[in-house]
Design a protein around this motif. Structure first.
Motif, PDB file in Angstrom:
ATOM      1  N   PHE A   1     -24.464 -26.907   3.049  1.00  0.00           N
ATOM      2  CA  PHE A   1     -24.770 -28.157   3.115  1.00  0.00           C
ATOM      3  C   PHE A   1     -25.215 -28.721   2.203  1.00  0.00           C
ATOM      4  CE2 PHE A   1     -25.774 -25.889   7.403  1.00  0.00           C
ATOM      5  CZ  PHE A   1     -24.759 -26.604   8.254  1.00  0.00           C
ATOM      6  N   GLY A   2     -24.475 -29.647   1.435  1.00  0.00           N
ATOM      7  CA  GLY A   2     -24.721 -30.420   0.107  1.00  0.00           C
ATOM      8  C   GLY A   2     -25.732 -31.445   0.236  1.00  0.00           C
TER       9      GLY A   2
ATOM     10  N   GLY B   1     -25.296 -34.278   2.428  1.00  0.00           N
ATOM     11  CA  GLY B   1     -25.555 -34.184   3.723  1.00  0.00           C
ATOM     12  C   GLY B   1     -24.056 -33.547   4.274  1.00  0.00           C
ATOM     13  N   ARG B   2     -22.998 -33.592   3.353  1.00  0.00           N
ATOM     14  CA  ARG B   2     -21.703 -32.910   3.806  1.00  0.00           C
ATOM     15  C   ARG B   2     -21.939 -31.377   3.745  1.00  0.00           C
ATOM     16  NH1 ARG B   2     -16.039 -33.599   0.511  1.00  0.00           N
ATOM     17  NH2 ARG B   2     -14.838 -32.062   2.049  1.00  0.00           N
ATOM     18  N   HIS B   3     -21.005 -30.948   4.911  1.00  0.00           N
ATOM     19  CA  HIS B   3     -20.838 -29.528   5.138  1.00  0.00           C
ATOM     20  C   HIS B   3     -19.504 -29.168   4.572  1.00  0.00           C
ATOM     21  CE1 HIS B   3     -19.796 -25.980   7.916  1.00  0.00           C
ATOM     22  NE2 HIS B   3     -20.832 -25.559   7.264  1.00  0.00           N
ATOM     23  N   TRP B   4     -19.813 -28.360   3.440  1.00  0.00           N
ATOM     24  CA  TRP B   4     -18.628 -27.628   2.589  1.00  0.00           C
ATOM     25  C   TRP B   4     -18.371 -26.249   3.148  1.00  0.00           C
ATOM     26  CZ3 TRP B   4     -16.731 -30.748  -1.265  1.00  0.00           C
ATOM     27  CH2 TRP B   4     -17.579 -31.687  -1.672  1.00  0.00           C
ATOM     28  N   SER B   5     -16.999 -26.100   3.185  1.00  0.00           N
ATOM     29  CA  SER B   5     -16.395 -24.763   3.324  1.00  0.00           C
ATOM     30  C   SER B   5     -16.027 -24.254   2.030  1.00  0.00           C
ATOM     31  CB  SER B   5     -14.920 -24.864   4.222  1.00  0.00           C
ATOM     32  OG  SER B   5     -13.995 -25.584   3.232  1.00  0.00           O
TER      33      SER B   5
ATOM     34  N   ALA C   1     -32.803 -31.986  -6.554  1.00  0.00           N
ATOM     35  CA  ALA C   1     -32.844 -31.050  -5.319  1.00  0.00           C
ATOM     36  C   ALA C   1     -33.427 -29.990  -5.182  1.00  0.00           C
ATOM     37  CB  ALA C   1     -31.180 -30.950  -4.985  1.00  0.00           C
ATOM     38  N   HIS C   2     -33.831 -29.736  -4.180  1.00  0.00           N
ATOM     39  CA  HIS C   2     -34.555 -28.366  -3.621  1.00  0.00           C
ATOM     40  C   HIS C   2     -33.245 -27.684  -3.168  1.00  0.00           C
ATOM     41  CE1 HIS C   2     -38.538 -29.737  -4.045  1.00  0.00           C
ATOM     42  NE2 HIS C   2     -38.531 -30.680  -3.095  1.00  0.00           N
ATOM     43  N   ARG C   3     -32.921 -26.366  -3.621  1.00  0.00           N
ATOM     44  CA  ARG C   3     -32.078 -25.502  -3.362  1.00  0.00           C
ATOM     45  C   ARG C   3     -32.379 -24.116  -2.813  1.00  0.00           C
ATOM     46  NH1 ARG C   3     -27.220 -28.186  -5.046  1.00  0.00           N
ATOM     47  NH2 ARG C   3     -27.670 -29.609  -6.316  1.00  0.00           N
ATOM     48  N   SER C   4     -31.500 -23.719  -1.889  1.00  0.00           N
ATOM     49  CA  SER C   4     -31.938 -22.528  -1.369  1.00  0.00           C
ATOM     50  C   SER C   4     -30.425 -21.919  -0.929  1.00  0.00           C
ATOM     51  CB  SER C   4     -32.318 -22.757   0.208  1.00  0.00           C
ATOM     52  OG  SER C   4     -32.618 -21.708   0.810  1.00  0.00           O
ATOM     53  N   SER C   5     -30.566 -20.549  -1.387  1.00  0.00           N
ATOM     54  CA  SER C   5     -28.918 -19.774  -1.123  1.00  0.00           C
ATOM     55  C   SER C   5     -29.260 -18.212  -0.608  1.00  0.00           C
ATOM     56  CB  SER C   5     -28.515 -19.526  -2.680  1.00  0.00           C
ATOM     57  OG  SER C   5     -28.264 -20.607  -3.163  1.00  0.00           O
TER      58      SER C   5
ATOM     59  N   LEU D   1     -22.290 -11.787  -3.222  1.00  0.00           N
ATOM     60  CA  LEU D   1     -21.673 -12.985  -3.271  1.00  0.00           C
ATOM     61  C   LEU D   1     -22.316 -14.079  -2.403  1.00  0.00           C
ATOM     62  CD1 LEU D   1     -18.180 -11.299  -1.840  1.00  0.00           C
ATOM     63  CD2 LEU D   1     -18.759 -12.205  -4.164  1.00  0.00           C
ATOM     64  N   LEU D   2     -22.201 -15.370  -2.853  1.00  0.00           N
ATOM     65  CA  LEU D   2     -22.900 -16.323  -2.075  1.00  0.00           C
ATOM     66  C   LEU D   2     -22.640 -16.822  -0.671  1.00  0.00           C
ATOM     67  CD1 LEU D   2     -25.090 -18.468  -2.215  1.00  0.00           C
ATOM     68  CD2 LEU D   2     -23.215 -20.036  -3.555  1.00  0.00           C
ATOM     69  N   TRP D   3     -23.209 -16.314   0.183  1.00  0.00           N
ATOM     70  CA  TRP D   3     -22.923 -16.593   1.518  1.00  0.00           C
ATOM     71  C   TRP D   3     -23.053 -17.914   1.995  1.00  0.00           C
ATOM     72  CZ3 TRP D   3     -25.987 -16.518   6.305  1.00  0.00           C
ATOM     73  CH2 TRP D   3     -25.080 -16.466   7.311  1.00  0.00           C
ATOM     74  N   PHE D   4     -24.317 -18.541   1.755  1.00  0.00           N
ATOM     75  CA  PHE D   4     -24.520 -19.930   2.201  1.00  0.00           C
ATOM     76  C   PHE D   4     -25.600 -20.445   1.373  1.00  0.00           C
ATOM     77  CE2 PHE D   4     -28.197 -22.497   4.143  1.00  0.00           C
ATOM     78  CZ  PHE D   4     -27.369 -23.532   4.951  1.00  0.00           C
TER      79      PHE D   4
END
Length: 124
Positions: free
Chosen positions: A41-42, A45-49, A96-100, A110-113
């Motif tokens: 979720f960028g 606001g876009r959902h990215w595959s 931006a605040h980021r969470s991974s 591997l980055l999952w989300f």
């Protein structure tokens, strides 16, 4: 003094690599860091595959761009094969605040989300 956690350190290494212009311009290198089920979720606001983010980064990354400024990078291992990272970024005046979430899959982290939430100085 806190103990070093190799799982958290590996996830942090991968996260910081994904913010590097040289890595971002290479679909192969980005793909090697993303889980097959990756989604985001960028900040827009876009959902990215997985496929969409790899294509977008390759098309827009500039090899000589200045790096993204990262602050307050923290991580915690939630389970044997799961690490959660949080941090803030600033680039071209956008923050931006980021969470991974990073998952160990076949011996690799591997980055999952990933999620980015824009913020302004007033909101901090």
């Amino acid at each position: 003094m806190s103990e070093r956690n190799p799982a958290v350190e590996s996830a942090m290494e991968g996260e910081l690599a994904l913010l590097t212009p040289k890595i971002r311009q290479s679909p192969e290198r980005v793909g090697a860091l993303l889980h097959p089920e990756f989604h985001e979720f960028g900040a827009s606001g876009r959902h990215w595959s997985r496929a969409a983010i790899i294509a977008s980064l390759a098309a827009t990354a500039e090899p000589d761009a200045r790096p993204v400024a990262v602050s307050a990078l923290r991580g915690v291992q939630l389970a044997p094969d799961l690490v959660h990272l949080t941090y803030d970024t600033e680039y071209d005046g956008s923050r931006a605040h980021r969470s991974s979430l990073w998952r160990r899959t076949e011996g690799r982290w591997l980055l999952w989300f990933h999620q980015a939430t824009p913020f302004s100085e007033r909101a901090t």
